[in-house]
Scaffold this motif. Structure first.
Motif, PDB file in Angstrom:
ATOM      1  N   ALA A 127       5.792 -11.018   4.933  1.00 34.45           N
ATOM      2  CA  ALA A 127       5.644  -9.575   4.732  1.00 34.45           C
ATOM      3  C   ALA A 127       5.593  -8.903   6.096  1.00 34.45           C
ATOM      4  CB  ALA A 127       4.377  -9.273   3.942  1.00 34.45           C
ATOM      5  N   SER A 128       6.229  -7.732   6.208  1.00 33.49           N
ATOM      6  CA  SER A 128       6.237  -7.025   7.484  1.00 33.49           C
ATOM      7  C   SER A 128       6.448  -5.534   7.240  1.00 33.49           C
ATOM      8  CB  SER A 128       7.343  -7.559   8.400  1.00 33.49           C
ATOM      9  OG  SER A 128       8.612  -7.413   7.781  1.00 33.49           O
ATOM     10  N   ALA A 129       6.137  -4.739   8.262  1.00 34.26           N
ATOM     11  CA  ALA A 129       6.343  -3.287   8.215  1.00 34.26           C
ATOM     12  C   ALA A 129       6.766  -2.794   9.594  1.00 34.26           C
ATOM     13  CB  ALA A 129       5.075  -2.591   7.756  1.00 34.26           C
ATOM     14  N   ASP A 130       7.493  -3.632  10.325  1.00 34.25           N
ATOM     15  CA  ASP A 130       7.871  -3.312  11.704  1.00 34.25           C
ATOM     16  C   ASP A 130       9.182  -2.528  11.754  1.00 34.25           C
ATOM     17  OD1 ASP A 130       9.341  -5.421  10.743  1.00 34.25           O
ATOM     18  OD2 ASP A 130       9.247  -6.604  12.595  1.00 34.25           O
ATOM     19  N   PHE A 131       9.193  -1.377  11.083  1.00 34.07           N
ATOM     20  CA  PHE A 131      10.384  -0.538  11.048  1.00 34.07           C
ATOM     21  C   PHE A 131       9.946   0.910  10.865  1.00 34.07           C
ATOM     22  CE2 PHE A 131       9.615  -2.639   6.976  1.00 34.07           C
ATOM     23  CZ  PHE A 131       9.418  -1.565   6.119  1.00 34.07           C
ATOM     24  N   ASP A 132      10.871   1.825  11.029  1.00 35.41           N
ATOM     25  CA  ASP A 132      10.617   3.263  10.944  1.00 35.41           C
ATOM     26  C   ASP A 132       9.937   3.625   9.628  1.00 35.41           C
ATOM     27  OD1 ASP A 132      10.734   6.026  11.018  1.00 35.41           O
ATOM     28  OD2 ASP A 132      12.865   6.130  11.476  1.00 35.41           O
ATOM     29  N   SER A 133       8.768   4.227   9.687  1.00 37.94           N
ATOM     30  CA  SER A 133       7.916   4.656   8.573  1.00 37.94           C
ATOM     31  C   SER A 133       7.282   3.488   7.831  1.00 37.94           C
ATOM     32  CB  SER A 133       8.671   5.554   7.587  1.00 37.94           C
ATOM     33  OG  SER A 133       9.436   4.811   6.664  1.00 37.94           O
ATOM     34  N   GLY A 134       7.393   2.262   8.363  1.00 34.54           N
ATOM     35  CA  GLY A 134       6.776   1.101   7.731  1.00 34.54           C
ATOM     36  C   GLY A 134       5.260   1.135   7.845  1.00 34.54           C
ATOM     37  N   SER A 135       4.592   0.658   6.803  1.00 37.57           N
ATOM     38  CA  SER A 135       3.134   0.662   6.812  1.00 37.57           C
ATOM     39  C   SER A 135       2.595  -0.342   5.809  1.00 37.57           C
ATOM     40  CB  SER A 135       2.600   2.055   6.467  1.00 37.57           C
ATOM     41  OG  SER A 135       1.182   2.066   6.467  1.00 37.57           O
ATOM     42  N   MET A 136       1.698  -1.203   6.265  1.00 36.47           N
ATOM     43  CA  MET A 136       0.965  -2.099   5.381  1.00 36.47           C
ATOM     44  C   MET A 136      -0.268  -2.601   6.125  1.00 36.47           C
ATOM     45  SD  MET A 136       3.114  -5.698   5.414  1.00 36.47           S
ATOM     46  CE  MET A 136       1.781  -6.580   4.604  1.00 36.47           C
ATOM     47  N   GLY A 137      -1.257  -3.040   5.361  1.00 40.71           N
ATOM     48  CA  GLY A 137      -2.427  -3.671   5.946  1.00 40.71           C
ATOM     49  C   GLY A 137      -2.215  -5.179   5.996  1.00 40.71           C
ATOM     50  N   ARG A 138      -2.984  -5.914   5.229  1.00 41.32           N
ATOM     51  CA  ARG A 138      -2.827  -7.366   5.228  1.00 41.32           C
ATOM     52  C   ARG A 138      -2.308  -7.842   3.872  1.00 41.32           C
ATOM     53  NH1 ARG A 138      -7.077  -9.783   2.544  1.00 41.32           N
ATOM     54  NH2 ARG A 138      -8.900  -8.450   2.149  1.00 41.32           N
ATOM     55  N   LEU A 184       4.844 -15.751  -8.187  1.00 46.04           N
ATOM     56  CA  LEU A 184       4.038 -15.534  -6.994  1.00 46.04           C
ATOM     57  C   LEU A 184       3.194 -14.276  -7.174  1.00 46.04           C
ATOM     58  CD1 LEU A 184       3.466 -16.473  -4.091  1.00 46.04           C
ATOM     59  CD2 LEU A 184       5.367 -15.033  -3.341  1.00 46.04           C
ATOM     60  N   SER A 185       1.898 -14.434  -7.088  1.00 45.73           N
ATOM     61  CA  SER A 185       0.962 -13.320  -7.181  1.00 45.73           C
ATOM     62  C   SER A 185       0.467 -12.980  -5.783  1.00 45.73           C
ATOM     63  CB  SER A 185      -0.208 -13.700  -8.092  1.00 45.73           C
ATOM     64  OG  SER A 185      -1.130 -12.645  -8.171  1.00 45.73           O
ATOM     65  N   ILE A 186       0.743 -11.733  -5.352  1.00 48.23           N
ATOM     66  CA  ILE A 186       0.453 -11.304  -3.978  1.00 48.23           C
ATOM     67  C   ILE A 186      -0.393 -10.038  -4.003  1.00 48.23           C
ATOM     68  CG2 ILE A 186       1.459 -10.503  -1.798  1.00 48.23           C
ATOM     69  CD1 ILE A 186       3.988 -11.993  -2.472  1.00 48.23           C
ATOM     70  N   GLU A 187      -1.329  -9.947  -3.078  1.00 47.13           N
ATOM     71  CA  GLU A 187      -2.055  -8.700  -2.847  1.00 47.13           C
ATOM     72  C   GLU A 187      -1.681  -8.173  -1.474  1.00 47.13           C
ATOM     73  OE1 GLU A 187      -6.429  -7.742  -3.778  1.00 47.13           O
ATOM     74  OE2 GLU A 187      -6.415  -8.122  -1.596  1.00 47.13           O
ATOM     75  N   VAL A 188      -1.221  -6.923  -1.434  1.00 46.76           N
ATOM     76  CA  VAL A 188      -0.933  -6.239  -0.175  1.00 46.76           C
ATOM     77  C   VAL A 188      -1.811  -5.003  -0.113  1.00 46.76           C
ATOM     78  CG1 VAL A 188       0.796  -5.055   1.225  1.00 46.76           C
ATOM     79  CG2 VAL A 188       1.444  -7.064  -0.109  1.00 46.76           C
ATOM     80  N   ARG A 189      -2.629  -4.915   0.884  1.00 45.96           N
ATOM     81  CA  ARG A 189      -3.481  -3.738   1.054  1.00 45.96           C
ATOM     82  C   ARG A 189      -2.781  -2.726   1.945  1.00 45.96           C
ATOM     83  NH1 ARG A 189      -8.407  -4.614  -1.116  1.00 45.96           N
ATOM     84  NH2 ARG A 189      -9.192  -2.681  -0.210  1.00 45.96           N
ATOM     85  N   SER A 190      -2.828  -1.449   1.547  1.00 44.47           N
ATOM     86  CA  SER A 190      -2.282  -0.395   2.390  1.00 44.47           C
ATOM     87  C   SER A 190      -3.107  -0.264   3.667  1.00 44.47           C
ATOM     88  CB  SER A 190      -2.284   0.944   1.655  1.00 44.47           C
ATOM     89  OG  SER A 190      -1.369   0.938   0.597  1.00 44.47           O
ATOM     90  N   ARG A 191      -2.436   0.130   4.724  1.00 44.17           N
ATOM     91  CA  ARG A 191      -3.144   0.335   5.981  1.00 44.17           C
ATOM     92  C   ARG A 191      -3.926   1.644   5.931  1.00 44.17           C
ATOM     93  NH1 ARG A 191       0.535   1.261  10.983  1.00 44.17           N
ATOM     94  NH2 ARG A 191       0.635   3.303   9.975  1.00 44.17           N
ATOM     95  N   LYS A 220      13.785 -14.292  -3.261  1.00 42.77           N
ATOM     96  CA  LYS A 220      14.891 -14.352  -4.211  1.00 42.77           C
ATOM     97  C   LYS A 220      14.581 -15.301  -5.368  1.00 42.77           C
ATOM     98  CE  LYS A 220      19.880 -15.221  -4.545  1.00 42.77           C
ATOM     99  NZ  LYS A 220      20.157 -13.989  -5.299  1.00 42.77           N
ATOM    100  N   ASP A 221      14.869 -14.828  -6.583  1.00 38.70           N
ATOM    101  CA  ASP A 221      14.708 -15.580  -7.830  1.00 38.70           C
ATOM    102  C   ASP A 221      13.257 -15.892  -8.163  1.00 38.70           C
ATOM    103  OD1 ASP A 221      17.462 -15.593  -8.165  1.00 38.70           O
ATOM    104  OD2 ASP A 221      17.702 -17.484  -7.077  1.00 38.70           O
ATOM    105  N   LYS A 222      12.329 -15.179  -7.524  1.00 38.37           N
ATOM    106  CA  LYS A 222      10.915 -15.350  -7.842  1.00 38.37           C
ATOM    107  C   LYS A 222      10.436 -14.190  -8.727  1.00 38.37           C
ATOM    108  CE  LYS A 222       9.658 -17.950  -3.697  1.00 38.37           C
ATOM    109  NZ  LYS A 222      11.013 -18.127  -3.189  1.00 38.37           N
ATOM    110  N   LEU A 223       9.459 -14.499  -9.543  1.00 43.05           N
ATOM    111  CA  LEU A 223       8.795 -13.476 -10.344  1.00 43.05           C
ATOM    112  C   LEU A 223       7.562 -13.041  -9.574  1.00 43.05           C
ATOM    113  CD1 LEU A 223       8.979 -12.018 -13.085  1.00 43.05           C
ATOM    114  CD2 LEU A 223       7.477 -13.786 -14.021  1.00 43.05           C
ATOM    115  N   LEU A 224       7.550 -11.741  -9.147  1.00 42.91           N
ATOM    116  CA  LEU A 224       6.477 -11.252  -8.282  1.00 42.91           C
ATOM    117  C   LEU A 224       5.442 -10.487  -9.096  1.00 42.91           C
ATOM    118  CD1 LEU A 224       8.477  -9.805  -5.251  1.00 42.91           C
ATOM    119  CD2 LEU A 224       7.368 -12.029  -5.416  1.00 42.91           C
ATOM    120  N   LEU A 225       4.200 -10.880  -8.954  1.00 42.66           N
ATOM    121  CA  LEU A 225       3.079 -10.108  -9.468  1.00 42.66           C
ATOM    122  C   LEU A 225       2.408  -9.504  -8.245  1.00 42.66           C
ATOM    123  CD1 LEU A 225       1.575  -9.492 -12.152  1.00 42.66           C
ATOM    124  CD2 LEU A 225      -0.020 -11.306 -11.530  1.00 42.66           C
ATOM    125  N   LEU A 226       2.636  -8.183  -8.027  1.00 36.38           N
ATOM    126  CA  LEU A 226       2.258  -7.522  -6.781  1.00 36.38           C
ATOM    127  C   LEU A 226       1.119  -6.548  -7.036  1.00 36.38           C
ATOM    128  CD1 LEU A 226       2.835  -6.872  -3.781  1.00 36.38           C
ATOM    129  CD2 LEU A 226       4.572  -5.251  -4.573  1.00 36.38           C
TER     130      LEU A 226
END
Length: 530
Positions: free
Chosen positions: A33-44, A64-71, A97-103
């Protein structure tokens, strides 16, 4: 401890079964996971669970169950007690790719965010993807997916559009200052240079004070695009007005993906009444530019363009106690005109607040008083009219809203010229009509008329020659000056069509339908050439 929901219980049972059967594999090993682009934003980011579901003897799908916290925005050094925002997110997942994401994104509102596989073409996610508040389920058909709170409006797009617009003969581009990180603040001056500026109305627009409020940027872009379109209405607007436009007030916040602040944590919206030595460079540049321009002539209208979490659009109309009854009536008139031009704004959506000098509108009121109508207009991120089953916000319907905004400004200031001409019923009352000027109704100018008897006639005449053609005629219906007014009041009512067979002044006669009939302005809208 929170009990797992149906999806969680299902995944847990699947995980135990698959582990017992030897199907367990590390499906998250290649996910980044990354946000290193114009207007990108994420915590951990953290992985909550990972499983593989067998789909046949030799096939399976990774879950795949993922938690992404906003910055969270930095703490505002001017107001350390203010709660920092974490609304905006815009991040990239790779290796999915080809994964079922629970975000799950737990520290922001999550209602059908936007998704893209290339960071260019974004689409709002279907309602079925939202399993529960702050939790999405989606199948990844590409190796890379971008997720954003709303359709991103990046600094790169701002620069590209500003460069494109500045090539128009109707646009001047000026640098009015620099941001805290040294980025240029761009102002566009949009008008017809072949028409002398004397007598033109002056309109100021600025946006992206709070950088997560991307809908406001799409709204403003569409307004500029229409101003520069090769259409009769657009040409009349530029003949009769000068538009001073700052599309990106907070470039550092846009580039850095902050929600409501600059990179230093300053909320520019509440920075207008600080001493010059403490004022942010962005707000200092706006104040300095407005003051310089207002030395020539104060702005007629200032629109501070924002977006709000509430599922409706609105103006924040200032109470008469904090400004004046006359200013309150003018702001209500602009609001009513906008309501009449669009299905996305209703009388029940109007909102009210007190003027405060820490905001741009309060600063302008203290300096220019009745001369400048300054007000905030809020688009929304989600759906219109508080109706989740209705139309959701998009770049396309924000462009429709932009057209409505320009129609309302045109009617308020009479900018439409020979295409959309407003005629007022000011002056002597004449036979059969009584002149009224009370503040209990919403009307143009200083007065409106009341018929003493049925059949009383009033004649409108245009002072300028109009081209030959057909004109739709509309009558303004003065209604109650109230926070909520009923349907059929404070709106344009069609009267019919009149025809001019040759160029010249137009004369239109109105006949009262009954005693007590109200008459104010009429609007002539050119619909066809003769």
């Amino acid at each position: 401890m929170e009990r797992p929901g149906p999806v969680g219980r299902c995944l847990r049972r699947l995980g135990l079964a698959l582990w017992a059967a030897g199907w367990w594999l590390d499906v998250s090993a290649q996910v980044t996971a990354s946000a290193d682009f114009d207007s990108g934003s994420m915590g951990r980011m953290r992985v909550l669970a990972e499983e593989r579901i067998p789909m046949g003897r030799q096939d399976s799908v990774g879950v795949l169950s993922i938690e992404v916290r906003s910055r969270v925005d930095p703490v505002d050094p001017h107001d350390p007690q203010a709660w920092p925002s974490s609304r905006w997110f815009h991040f990239r997942l790779q290796g999915v790719k080809d994964k079922l994401l629970l975000l799950r994104i737990p520290n922001t509102e999550l209602e059908r965010p936007f998704c893209s596989h290339d960071g260019i073409d974004y689409r709002r996610m279907d309602s079925g993807a939202l399993l529960r508040p702050q939790t999405l389920l989606t199948a990844a058909g590409h190796d890379t997916l971008y997720f954003a709170y709303f359709l991103p409006y990046t600094h790169e797009r701002h620069e590209a559009k500003a460069e494109q617009w500045s090539r128009s003969p109707f646009v001047g581009r000026r640098e009015i200052g620099r941001s805290g990180k040294g980025m240029p603040l761009t102002m566009l001056v949009v008008t017809d240079p072949e028409v002398p500026d004397d007598g033109k109305r002056r309109i100021w627009l600025h946006s992206r004070v709070h950088t997560s409020e991307a809908p406001a940027a799409w709204h403003l872009e569409a307004m500029i695009e229409e101003l520069l379109a090769d259409r009769p209405f657009s040409r009349q607007l530029l003949r009769n007005a000068i538009f001073y436009i700052v599309p990106e007030t907070n470039p550092d916040g846009v580039i850095g993906g902050y929600s409501r602040t600059t990179a230093e944590g300053i909320n520019l919206e509440t920075d207008w009444n600080r001493p010059d030595s403490l004022t942010s460079p962005e707000v200092a540049a706006l104040k300095r530019t407005i003051a310089r321009l207002a030395d020539e002539e104060p702005m007629d209208v200032v629109l501070n363009l924002h977006s709000q979490r509430a599922p409706f659009v609105t103006y924040w109309i200032h109470t008469p106690e904090s400004s004046s009854q006359q200013m309150y009536r003018r702001k209500m008139l602009l609001s009513a005109l906008t309501i009449d031009c669009t299905p996305y704004y209703r009388p029940i959506d109007q909102r009210f607040s007190r003027l405060d000098p820490q905001y741009a509108e309060g600063w302008l009121w203290e300096r220019y008083g009745e001369r400048t109508l300054a007000v905030t207009f809020e688009t929304t991120y989600s759906y219109y009219n508080a109706d989740p089953q209705g139309e959701w916000v998009s770049a396309e319907n924000l462009a429709e809203l932009a057209h409505s905004s320009l129609l309302a400004l045109s009617d308020l200031l009479d900018l439409g010229g020979e295409v959309r001409l407003r005629l007022d019923s000011e002056g002597e009352s004449g036979r059969g009509w009584e002149l009224r000027s009370d503040d209990g109704r919403l009307f143009f100018g200083d007065s409106y008329r009341v018929a003493r008897r049925k059949g009383a006639v009033y004649a409108y005449s245009s002072s300028e020659a109009l081209p030959a053609g057909r004109y739709a005629v509309w009558k303004w219906v003065p209604g109650a000056l109230a926070a909520r007014f009923p349907e059929g009041e404070n709106c344009w009512k069609p009267l019919g069509v009149t025809v001019r067979h040759r160029k010249g002044p137009l004369r239109f006669r109105y006949r009262a339908t009954a005693a007590g009939d109200l008459l104010d302005a009429v609007l002539l809208v050119r619909i066809a050439d003769e």
